[in-house]
Design a protein around this motif. Structure first.
Motif, PDB file in Angstrom:
ATOM      1  N   THR B  63       0.835  -1.194   0.000  1.00 18.02           N
ATOM      2  CA  THR B  63       0.000   0.000   0.000  1.00 18.02           C
ATOM      3  C   THR B  63       0.868   1.242   0.000  1.00 18.02           C
ATOM      4  O   THR B  63       2.003   1.233   0.466  1.00 18.02           O
ATOM      5  CB  THR B  63      -0.921   0.051   1.229  1.00 18.02           C
ATOM      6  N   PRO B  66      -0.542   7.215   3.252  1.00 20.72           N
ATOM      7  CA  PRO B  66      -1.394   8.371   2.948  1.00 20.72           C
ATOM      8  C   PRO B  66      -0.599   9.677   2.982  1.00 20.72           C
ATOM      9  O   PRO B  66       0.391   9.793   3.704  1.00 20.72           O
ATOM     10  CB  PRO B  66      -2.435   8.336   4.073  1.00 20.72           C
ATOM     11  N   HIS B  99      -8.543   1.778  -4.548  1.00 21.58           N
ATOM     12  CA  HIS B  99      -8.590   2.899  -3.608  1.00 21.58           C
ATOM     13  C   HIS B  99      -9.220   2.361  -2.327  1.00 21.58           C
ATOM     14  O   HIS B  99     -10.390   1.996  -2.309  1.00 21.58           O
ATOM     15  CB  HIS B  99      -9.414   4.045  -4.193  1.00 21.58           C
ATOM     16  N   ARG B 100      -8.436   2.295  -1.273  1.00 15.78           N
ATOM     17  CA  ARG B 100      -8.872   1.546  -0.089  1.00 15.78           C
ATOM     18  C   ARG B 100     -10.100   2.150   0.573  1.00 15.78           C
ATOM     19  O   ARG B 100     -10.947   1.443   1.088  1.00 15.78           O
ATOM     20  CB  ARG B 100      -7.733   1.465   0.926  1.00 15.78           C
ATOM     21  N   GLU B 101     -10.194   3.458   0.583  1.00 17.92           N
ATOM     22  CA  GLU B 101     -11.282   4.093   1.318  1.00 17.92           C
ATOM     23  C   GLU B 101     -12.633   3.868   0.637  1.00 17.92           C
ATOM     24  O   GLU B 101     -13.656   3.783   1.302  1.00 17.92           O
ATOM     25  CB  GLU B 101     -11.011   5.592   1.494  1.00 17.92           C
ATOM     26  N   THR B 102     -12.642   3.812  -0.683  1.00 17.63           N
ATOM     27  CA  THR B 102     -13.905   3.606  -1.390  1.00 17.63           C
ATOM     28  C   THR B 102     -14.064   2.168  -1.875  1.00 17.63           C
ATOM     29  O   THR B 102     -15.166   1.752  -2.231  1.00 17.63           O
ATOM     30  CB  THR B 102     -13.993   4.523  -2.622  1.00 17.63           C
ATOM     31  N   GLY B 150      -4.983  11.818   2.895  1.00 15.35           N
ATOM     32  CA  GLY B 150      -5.335  10.890   3.964  1.00 15.35           C
ATOM     33  C   GLY B 150      -5.861   9.560   3.489  1.00 15.35           C
ATOM     34  O   GLY B 150      -6.257   8.733   4.301  1.00 15.35           O
ATOM     35  N   THR B 151      -5.872   9.347   2.165  1.00 17.08           N
ATOM     36  CA  THR B 151      -6.368   8.057   1.663  1.00 17.08           C
ATOM     37  C   THR B 151      -5.227   7.308   0.980  1.00 17.08           C
ATOM     38  O   THR B 151      -4.175   7.878   0.692  1.00 17.08           O
ATOM     39  CB  THR B 151      -7.542   8.234   0.695  1.00 17.08           C
ATOM     40  N   GLN B 152      -5.471   6.037   0.720  1.00 21.28           N
ATOM     41  CA  GLN B 152      -4.392   5.181   0.238  1.00 21.28           C
ATOM     42  C   GLN B 152      -4.800   4.397  -1.005  1.00 21.28           C
ATOM     43  O   GLN B 152      -5.973   4.056  -1.166  1.00 21.28           O
ATOM     44  CB  GLN B 152      -4.015   4.147   1.306  1.00 21.28           C
ATOM     45  N   GLN B 154      -4.022   0.735  -2.828  1.00 20.03           N
ATOM     46  CA  GLN B 154      -3.488  -0.607  -2.584  1.00 20.03           C
ATOM     47  C   GLN B 154      -3.087  -1.223  -3.918  1.00 20.03           C
ATOM     48  O   GLN B 154      -3.826  -1.110  -4.903  1.00 20.03           O
ATOM     49  CB  GLN B 154      -4.554  -1.467  -1.913  1.00 20.03           C
TER      50      GLN B 154
END
Lengths: 161, 335
Positions: B63, B66, B99-102, B150-152, B154
């Motif tokens: 990953t 962020p 996109h891990r957050e979504t 702040g998002t990552q 993968q």
């Protein structure tokens, strides 16, 4: 030849004269595998500059580079891992065997007068066939921005779409 | 933008080539216009993948950390950095980005679940110890990807290739974009033409890879197309409309000119190819300036529809194992 974003047009619109600038910097490799010579800098220019594209005079995809601007200081290579990975030179600078020997940046970079780009290189690892680079030149294609209108552009000015 | 009569305005900016300048899409411009400071951004990661003879494809996930600022990702590059290895090893690498957050994936969820790395990245490397200068070391994404602070992301890697062709591969993968500060992303942006207002994040790069040939064993990557054989395969339907921009095949012209193909949109019952066409006539490959060869015009594949690919091997030898075709485009979903 280059595609200008709205951001770039707004910078250019702040200057009456745009002059070509071609800045070649010797890297100083001595041919030692994986060597990391002292960082090199672009020449200080007495006017604001917009950097568009870069070229190198050697073909060696295993050479790595890290770039930051000095005054103001922005890191271009953003990997913030504990051991950051530098970027292969071919992702930054073009070579004569490629379609674009001068490889354009994703977005031109604005640097205030007397500002500089700092470039840290790492030579390629040992190779029985193709030796690490000796010497090495990196050339920036840029525009000198002169005859500023209302003081020219600055990072703090803001930008209207 | 409801049917095929309207233009796909944002798709007018198609092509994977970085070219003389990475032309920005209206979507990318509209997002970046909200920031006063835009700085070139490069994110590189070193990876090493290996696959033992006879073993199934390896899996590896990493990953991105962020960032404290928003990023607009525009292009990608991959470099085989070990001079002792050969650039053609890159042919074996497949990737999925999430996109891990979504939870939004770039690769279609099908029997492969990954896409070919060279349908995303320009490449460089070595051959026989000598450096190889590919014509285009950077490729442009079908659409810029907005990565909020702040998002990552993968990265799921695999070597989707038969044993012996892929021992160990060392490479550096680089994403290229813009570091955005001095502003914040709006919830919605307005695109030119009849596209209207869309939510930021509703256009995501889309890659769909399918194998050519029949599965010959329980090994996931052992697809073979025998000489004179014909096989039918489908790109799976998606839950959103897809703008298809280009196509990529992991074969070079000397291997693929005698592979003829026929494409049909099953949902519309419209064929793209009245007769079979040689693969390189509409599908790009790694040594091109524009490897994800653009279509004449972006094609709108409606949600729930699927594309059919009929391939015929006109050569006298079996097609290289693990040959695949990748469609590239943009996934259009508003959540």
């Amino acid at each position: 030849m280059y595609f200008f974003t709205k951001y770039v047009y707004q910078i250019l619109d702040r200057y009456m004269t745009h002059l070509e600038l071609i800045d070649t910097i010797p890297i100083g490799f001595t041919g030692v595998a994986s060597e990391r010579p002292a960082p090199v800098f672009t020449n200080q220019i007495s006017e604001d500059v917009l950097y568009f594209a870069a070229a190198i005079d050697f073909l060696n995809p295993a050479v790595l580079i890290r770039i930051r601007s000095v005054s103001p200081q922005y890191e271009w290579m953003s990997n913030d891992d504990p051991l950051p990975q530098d970027t292969p030179i071919n992702a930054i600078a073009g070579f004569t065997s490629q379609v674009m020997p001068i490889l354009p940046l994703v977005q031109p970079f604005f640097l205030k007068a007397q500002g500089r780009l700092q470039m840290s290189f790492t030579n390629s690892p040992a190779n029985a066939v193709n030796a690490p680079v000796v010497g090495g030149l990196l050339t920036w294609r840029a525009l000198r921005l002169t005859n500023a209108i209302s003081g020219g552009w600055d990072y703090s000015l803001g930008f209207t779409a | 933008m409801s049917d095929y009569r309207t233009s796909i305005v944002t798709g007018d900016f198609v092509g994977s080539a970085w070219n003389a300048s990475p032309t920005w899409t209206p979507y990318a411009e509209a997002i970046a216009s909200n920031y006063t400071i835009q700085v070139p951004w490069y994110w590189s990661t070193f990876e090493s993948l290996s696959r033992a003879s006879g073993a199934p494809p390896p899996r590896f996930t990493n990953t991105m950390r962020p960032f404290l600022y928003d990023v607009l990702i525009v292009g990608a590059s991959i470099t085989a950095v070990n001079p002792a290895q050969t650039i053609t090893f890159l042919d074996n690498i497949y990737l999925n980005i999430t996109h891990r957050e979504t939870g939004l994936r770039w690769a279609t969820a099908n029997e492969i679940g990954y896409f070919h790395i060279l349908s995303l990245c320009g490449s460089d490397g070595f051959f026989g110890g000598f450096p190889v200068g590919r014509p285009m070391p950077i490729m442009r994404l079908p659409e810029a990807f907005f990565l909020p602070k702040g998002t990552q992301l993968q990265f799921d890697w695999t070597l989707y290739a038969p044993p012996l062709q892929a021992p160990v591969i060392d490479f550096i993968f680089t994403l290229i974009g813009i570091h955005l500060t001095g502003g914040s992303a709006p919830d919605f942006i307005t695109l030119p033409g009849d596209a209207g207002s869309i939510r930021v994040g509703s256009r995501v790069p889309w890659f769909s890879t399918i194998p050519i040939g029949d599965l010959t064993s329980s090994n996931q990557s052992s697809f073979v197309l025998q000489p004179g054989a014909e096989v039918t395969r489908f790109w799976p339907p998606e839950d959103c409309n897809i703008e298809i921009h280009g196509a990529y095949i992991n074969l070079l012209p000397n291997n693929s000119t005698l592979i003829t193909m026929k494409l049909t949109d099953m949902g519309e019952q419209k064929f793209w190819t009245p007769s079979r066409s040689p693969a390189p006539s509409f599908i790009g490959y790694e040594t091109m300036v524009d490897p994800a060869f653009p279509l004449t015009k972006p094609y709108l594949l409606k949600h729930g529809h699927r594309l059919r690919l009929v391939s015929l091997n006109n050569t006298t030898a079996p097609l290289a194992p693990a040959s695949t075709v990748t469609l590239t485009g943009v996934r259009r979903c508003q959540f």
